[in-house]
Design a protein around this motif. Structure first.
Motif, mmCIF file in Angstrom:
data_model
loop_
_atom_site.group_PDB
_atom_site.id
_atom_site.type_symbol
_atom_site.label_atom_id
_atom_site.label_comp_id
_atom_site.label_asym_id
_atom_site.label_seq_id
_atom_site.Cartn_x
_atom_site.Cartn_y
_atom_site.Cartn_z
ATOM 1 N N GLY A 1 44.021 7.635 -43.199
ATOM 2 C CA GLY A 1 43.830 6.389 -42.211
ATOM 3 C C GLY A 1 44.012 5.193 -43.134
ATOM 4 N N VAL A 2 43.392 4.666 -44.202
ATOM 5 C CA VAL A 2 43.464 3.548 -44.924
ATOM 6 C C VAL A 2 44.921 3.049 -45.110
ATOM 7 C CG1 VAL A 2 43.107 2.272 -46.996
ATOM 8 C CG2 VAL A 2 41.211 3.740 -45.695
ATOM 9 N N GLY A 3 45.828 4.482 -45.602
ATOM 10 C CA GLY A 3 47.288 4.450 -45.729
ATOM 11 C C GLY A 3 48.042 4.035 -44.742
ATOM 12 N N ASN A 4 47.579 4.545 -43.484
ATOM 13 C CA ASN A 4 48.339 4.433 -42.219
ATOM 14 C C ASN A 4 48.220 2.915 -41.970
ATOM 15 O OD1 ASN A 4 47.519 7.516 -40.811
ATOM 16 N ND2 ASN A 4 49.416 7.177 -41.975
ATOM 17 N N THR A 5 47.008 2.464 -42.161
ATOM 18 C CA THR A 5 46.543 1.022 -41.674
ATOM 19 C C THR A 5 47.682 0.122 -42.400
ATOM 20 O OG1 THR A 5 44.283 1.533 -41.296
ATOM 21 C CG2 THR A 5 44.795 -0.747 -41.867
ATOM 22 N N LEU A 6 47.730 0.278 -43.856
ATOM 23 C CA LEU A 6 48.694 -0.619 -44.718
ATOM 24 C C LEU A 6 49.967 -0.426 -44.401
ATOM 25 C CD1 LEU A 6 48.869 -2.558 -47.126
ATOM 26 C CD2 LEU A 6 48.644 -0.652 -48.733
ATOM 27 N N GLU A 7 50.398 0.938 -44.106
ATOM 28 C CA GLU A 7 51.793 1.364 -43.882
ATOM 29 C C GLU A 7 52.306 0.400 -42.512
ATOM 30 O OE1 GLU A 7 55.109 4.036 -44.967
ATOM 31 O OE2 GLU A 7 53.059 3.913 -45.621
ATOM 32 N N TRP A 8 51.441 0.630 -41.604
ATOM 33 C CA TRP A 8 51.565 -0.282 -40.442
ATOM 34 C C TRP A 8 51.650 -1.654 -40.425
ATOM 35 C CZ3 TRP A 8 54.075 1.170 -36.067
ATOM 36 C CH2 TRP A 8 54.425 2.582 -35.874
#
Length: 457
Positions: free
Chosen positions: A41-48
């Motif tokens: 989720g943290v990676g998805n947050t940064l990715e988006w």
């Protein structure tokens, strides 16, 4: 779920000692899964955040990276680059989907994070049009293509991974964390827009201020890599690998739920493509373009437009896990069909209600993003439940990014072009037809809530 995990640990039922061991194993597994959800989720947050910040600062990027003498042309060129970035998503989804199915989900999630951050850094340091002319536009295009390539792989692996590590009866709720974090990333990007437009004047923003968030995204990737290095591999993927190995060793073993004909795979992929097309078109209209529409078409102040969108995105974030929870109770189909019907009917009613008043944008966008949450709460689960583990990442990595590229990536550009030429009604018809197709597709799907992924057929 507990029995499945006990079986995975090779624990027999019966004794008190066995029960204690199984409970301990279950809790340890559950804790590892939750940590992996957080890391993803943290990676998805940064990715988006990296992906969305481009759309948020599109007017300023247009002034810096394209010929500023023709403002309309510069904005359309910026949105065209936004659209072109989507073209590499199918390629990234296909290549990383193959890797994810062959080598595992975890490695792909590490690799895509590095690529996305490198692309953001490239955008941040590329000289402006005034300094190097058309080369600035070309370098921006290359960076955006790299972002699209990485984004296709990240989305593909995340969709599969989160659905596979979730308990079957809570799959939509758990996997909705992806869209929850997508919303957080988009919201942080919008908040960044609010802060920068509030503290810096337009001249500074156009000069270097818009580059700041791209630097931030590149640096934060280091923290994400630290979190993701300890993620567990998907047990559904590992089970599929073991089954494949068993089939090779013992030809007599059959796995009918995993061995599909090419014809069935193609049909399933086509269905997912049209489903994704119908979800992504209105999604990008109301998430990535609404504020730009208000600024460029209605003359709304950029700072207040971003602030209104920020509030609407908060509504979306709150609603995503709620719709996931509802989907786990009543099913995927009714929640999804409600989304399609609502988008087709409400878009032509509410879009004209956006004026230069920021409250109008907040009101309209809040309603539509609350409904958009129906997709955030159901999409990872409904797609995972349509495809067996053996083919999941590959089909997700081709059908979905291709639909996003053709329908989502072009949505801001088409919307801007149609409205600038007084043809907004064409966009409304386009959305309605696409949503009608999506409704037809999902209506003919079987309800799959709560099934085990090994039972996909």
């Amino acid at each position: 779920m507990e029995k499945d995990i006990q079986a995975g640990y090779g624990i027999a039922e019966g004794s008190q000692e066995t029960t204690s061991a199984s409970s301990k194993g279950y809790l340890e597994s559950l804790a590892e899964r939750k940590k992996s959800v957080v890391a993803t989720g943290v990676g998805n947050t940064l990715e988006w955040f990296d992906w969305t910040i481009y759309a948020v600062f599109a007017p300023f990027i247009a002034a810096a990276m394209f010929n500023p003498q023709d403002k309309t042309s510069a904005l359309l060129s910026t949105l065209a680059v936004f659209s072109v970035g989507f073209l590499f998503r199918p390629l990234g989804g296909l290549i990383f989907g193959i890797f994810a199915d062959k080598l595992g989900r975890k490695g792909v999630l590490l690799t895509t994070m590095l690529m996305m951050s490198a692309a953001s850094l490239m955008i941040a340091i590329t000289p402006s049009y005034a300094e190097i002319g058309g080369w600035a536009s070309l370098l921006l295009l290359i960076a955006r293509l790299l972002q699209g390539f990485a984004h296709g792989g990240e989305s593909t692996a995340s969709y599969a991974y989160l659905s596979e590590i979730a308990p079957p009866e809570k799959r939509a709720f758990w996997s909705s964390s992806m869209f929850f974090c997508v919303g957080i990333g988009s919201m942080i990007a919008t908040l960044t827009g609010v802060l920068l437009t509030s503290t810096l004047d337009n001249a500074v923003l156009s000069d270097w201020g818009w580059r700041v968030p791209f630097f931030i995204g590149a640096l934060l990737s280091l923290a994400v890599l630290f979190l993701r290095r300890n993620m567990i591999e998907s047990d559904a993927y590992e089970d599929a690998q073991h089954q494949t190995a068993s089939i090779i060793v013992e030809k007599s073993i059959k796995q009918p739920t995993q061995e599909w004909s090419k014809n069935k795979i193609v049909k399933r992929a086509i269905g997912i493509f049209f489903y994704q097309a119908a979800t992504t078109l209105p999604y990008y209209i109301w998430t990535a373009y609404a504020a730009v529409f208000a600024i460029t078409t209605r003359g709304m102040d950029a700072k207040y437009a971003f602030l209104a969108t920020l509030g609407a995105q908060l509504v979306n974030i709150i609603m995503v896990p709620i719709t996931g929870y509802i989907s786990d109770r009543i099913g995927r189909r009714p929640v999804t069909i409600f989304f399609f019907v609502s988008m087709a009917i409400l878009t032509p009613i509410l879009m004209p209600m956006i004026t230069s008043n920021p409250l109008s944008l907040f009101f309209v966008q809040s309603i539509m993003l609350a409904i958009v949450a129906c997709i955030g709460g159901t999409q990872p689960a409904i797609i995972a439940e349509r495809v067996p583990t053996k083919y999941r990442a590959r089909i997700m990595g081709t059908s979905m990014p291709l639909a996003v590229a053709l329908f989502g990536g072009t949505a801001p550009y088409l919307n801007s072009w149609f409205f600038s030429n007084n043809l907004g009604w064409v966009m409304y018809v386009y959305i309605a037809v696409t949503c009608a197709i999506g409704t037809f597709v999902v209506f003919n799907w079987k309800e799959t809530k709560g099934i085990h992924l090994s039972d996909v057929n």
